[in-house]
Design a protein around this motif. Structure first.
Motif, PDB file in Angstrom:
ATOM      1  N   ASN A  76     -95.404  45.636  22.084  1.00 45.12           N
ATOM      2  CA  ASN A  76     -94.743  46.091  20.852  1.00 45.12           C
ATOM      3  C   ASN A  76     -94.964  47.581  20.627  1.00 45.12           C
ATOM      4  O   ASN A  76     -94.032  48.312  20.292  1.00 45.12           O
ATOM      5  CB  ASN A  76     -95.247  45.301  19.641  1.00 45.12           C
ATOM      6  N   ALA A  77     -96.191  48.038  20.826  1.00 45.04           N
ATOM      7  CA  ALA A  77     -96.481  49.471  20.663  1.00 45.04           C
ATOM      8  C   ALA A  77     -95.718  50.285  21.696  1.00 45.04           C
ATOM      9  O   ALA A  77     -95.175  51.348  21.385  1.00 45.04           O
ATOM     10  CB  ALA A  77     -97.982  49.728  20.790  1.00 45.04           C
ATOM     11  N   ALA A  78     -95.651  49.784  22.913  1.00 45.76           N
ATOM     12  CA  ALA A  78     -94.989  50.523  23.986  1.00 45.76           C
ATOM     13  C   ALA A  78     -93.510  50.754  23.684  1.00 45.76           C
ATOM     14  O   ALA A  78     -92.974  51.835  23.955  1.00 45.76           O
ATOM     15  CB  ALA A  78     -95.153  49.783  25.314  1.00 45.76           C
ATOM     16  N   PHE A  79     -92.855  49.761  23.121  1.00 47.85           N
ATOM     17  CA  PHE A  79     -91.400  49.863  22.914  1.00 47.85           C
ATOM     18  C   PHE A  79     -91.013  50.270  21.495  1.00 47.85           C
ATOM     19  O   PHE A  79     -89.841  50.494  21.218  1.00 47.85           O
ATOM     20  CB  PHE A  79     -90.733  48.533  23.284  1.00 47.85           C
ATOM     21  N   ARG A  80     -91.981  50.386  20.597  1.00 45.42           N
ATOM     22  CA  ARG A  80     -91.696  50.607  19.175  1.00 45.42           C
ATOM     23  C   ARG A  80     -90.779  51.802  18.929  1.00 45.42           C
ATOM     24  O   ARG A  80     -89.862  51.726  18.122  1.00 45.42           O
ATOM     25  CB  ARG A  80     -93.002  50.780  18.406  1.00 45.42           C
ATOM     26  N   TYR A  81     -91.028  52.931  19.574  1.00 50.81           N
ATOM     27  CA  TYR A  81     -90.276  54.150  19.261  1.00 50.81           C
ATOM     28  C   TYR A  81     -89.216  54.504  20.312  1.00 50.81           C
ATOM     29  O   TYR A  81     -88.643  55.588  20.268  1.00 50.81           O
ATOM     30  CB  TYR A  81     -91.243  55.319  19.062  1.00 50.81           C
ATOM     31  N   LEU A  82     -88.962  53.593  21.234  1.00 48.60           N
ATOM     32  CA  LEU A  82     -87.928  53.838  22.242  1.00 48.60           C
ATOM     33  C   LEU A  82     -86.557  53.625  21.611  1.00 48.60           C
ATOM     34  O   LEU A  82     -86.255  52.530  21.147  1.00 48.60           O
ATOM     35  CB  LEU A  82     -88.102  52.886  23.424  1.00 48.60           C
ATOM     36  N   PRO A  83     -85.729  54.672  21.569  1.00 47.68           N
ATOM     37  CA  PRO A  83     -84.379  54.483  21.009  1.00 47.68           C
ATOM     38  C   PRO A  83     -83.596  53.453  21.829  1.00 47.68           C
ATOM     39  O   PRO A  83     -83.732  53.380  23.057  1.00 47.68           O
ATOM     40  CB  PRO A  83     -83.746  55.877  21.144  1.00 47.68           C
ATOM     41  N   SER A  84     -82.799  52.657  21.152  1.00 47.97           N
ATOM     42  CA  SER A  84     -82.079  51.577  21.830  1.00 47.97           C
ATOM     43  C   SER A  84     -81.070  52.095  22.855  1.00 47.97           C
ATOM     44  O   SER A  84     -80.713  51.382  23.786  1.00 47.97           O
ATOM     45  CB  SER A  84     -81.371  50.677  20.810  1.00 47.97           C
ATOM     46  N   ASP A  85     -80.638  53.339  22.714  1.00 46.23           N
ATOM     47  CA  ASP A  85     -79.652  53.884  23.647  1.00 46.23           C
ATOM     48  C   ASP A  85     -80.290  54.820  24.685  1.00 46.23           C
ATOM     49  O   ASP A  85     -79.591  55.533  25.399  1.00 46.23           O
ATOM     50  CB  ASP A  85     -78.561  54.633  22.882  1.00 46.23           C
ATOM     51  N   ALA A  86     -81.614  54.791  24.800  1.00 47.30           N
ATOM     52  CA  ALA A  86     -82.307  55.710  25.706  1.00 47.30           C
ATOM     53  C   ALA A  86     -82.249  55.239  27.157  1.00 47.30           C
ATOM     54  O   ALA A  86     -82.260  54.040  27.432  1.00 47.30           O
ATOM     55  CB  ALA A  86     -83.772  55.850  25.284  1.00 47.30           C
ATOM     56  N   ALA A  87     -82.208  56.200  28.065  1.00 44.36           N
ATOM     57  CA  ALA A  87     -82.422  55.913  29.479  1.00 44.36           C
ATOM     58  C   ALA A  87     -83.930  55.865  29.672  1.00 44.36           C
ATOM     59  O   ALA A  87     -84.648  56.767  29.246  1.00 44.36           O
ATOM     60  CB  ALA A  87     -81.814  57.021  30.336  1.00 44.36           C
ATOM     61  N   ARG A 102     -77.581  54.856  31.496  1.00 46.75           N
ATOM     62  CA  ARG A 102     -77.534  55.966  30.524  1.00 46.75           C
ATOM     63  C   ARG A 102     -78.339  57.189  30.970  1.00 46.75           C
ATOM     64  O   ARG A 102     -78.721  58.026  30.158  1.00 46.75           O
ATOM     65  CB  ARG A 102     -77.986  55.505  29.130  1.00 46.75           C
ATOM     66  N   LEU A 103     -78.623  57.294  32.278  1.00 46.60           N
ATOM     67  CA  LEU A 103     -79.365  58.443  32.786  1.00 46.60           C
ATOM     68  C   LEU A 103     -78.606  59.733  32.470  1.00 46.60           C
ATOM     69  O   LEU A 103     -77.410  59.826  32.742  1.00 46.60           O
ATOM     70  CB  LEU A 103     -79.548  58.323  34.302  1.00 46.60           C
TER      71      LEU A 103
END
Length: 168
Positions: free
Chosen positions: A142-153, A15-16
């Motif tokens: 958990n903190a690291a990935f909490r706000y990463l959108p599921s469709d993000a590159a 998804r880049l």
């Protein structure tokens, strides 16, 4: 120098964003200021990284070997790093032995984006997710990935390669 080498790898990033196709990322790691590595050698590595004219530079920890007295000189050595979309970093296990809070603060104040147990969008649609060292740091996946959108590159930054096994 024969003490470090430049290795070219192609890194597929799902998804880049199209605007980043072919972008160059330089990784530095294990500078270990205070462990016999001369300042001149670290400065040379910084110069080589800058001369590659990358879009991104990432530093994956061990700025210092173990002493608090090496923290600010290490920051001064990496402060000249330059990349089109910035310099991004995480701490390593040896960084925990000096003064990790001082190091985080000084690196941030020098303009380096510390991706410390968080996800950061660095270019529209492209993120770095960084984690503190899993052995000696305060890693919080958990903190690291909490706000990463599921469709993000995204590219994951960690000092210890075994950290990859813990990615959700």
């Amino acid at each position: 120098s024969d003490l470090f080498e430049v290795i070219y790898e192609t890194l597929p990033v799902p998804r880049l964003p199209e605007a980043l196709e072919g972008a160059k990322m330089v990784q530095l790691s294990d500078l270990h200021r205070g462990c016999g590595n001369t300042d001149a050698l670290i400065a040379e590595a910084v110069s080589v990284a800058n001369n590659l004219c990358p879009e991104f530079i990432v530093v994956t920890g061990d700025f210092v070997d173990e002493h608090k007295k090496d923290v600010l000189p290490a920051v001064d050595l990496v402060k000249p790093l330059r990349a089109k979309y910035g310099v991004h970093a995480v701490l390593g296990n040896h960084d925990q032995r000096g003064d990790p809070e001082l190091l985080l603060d000084a690196l941030s104040k020098s303009g380096i984006n510390m991706v410390h147990n968080l996800a950061a969008e660095v270019v529209d649609g492209f993120w770095f997710v960084g984690i503190d060292d899993i052995l000696e740091g305060q890693a919080d996946m958990n903190a690291a990935f909490r706000y990463l959108p599921s469709d993000a590159a995204a590219v994951f930054l960690a000092h210890n390669p075994n950290t990859l096994d813990l990615v959700p």
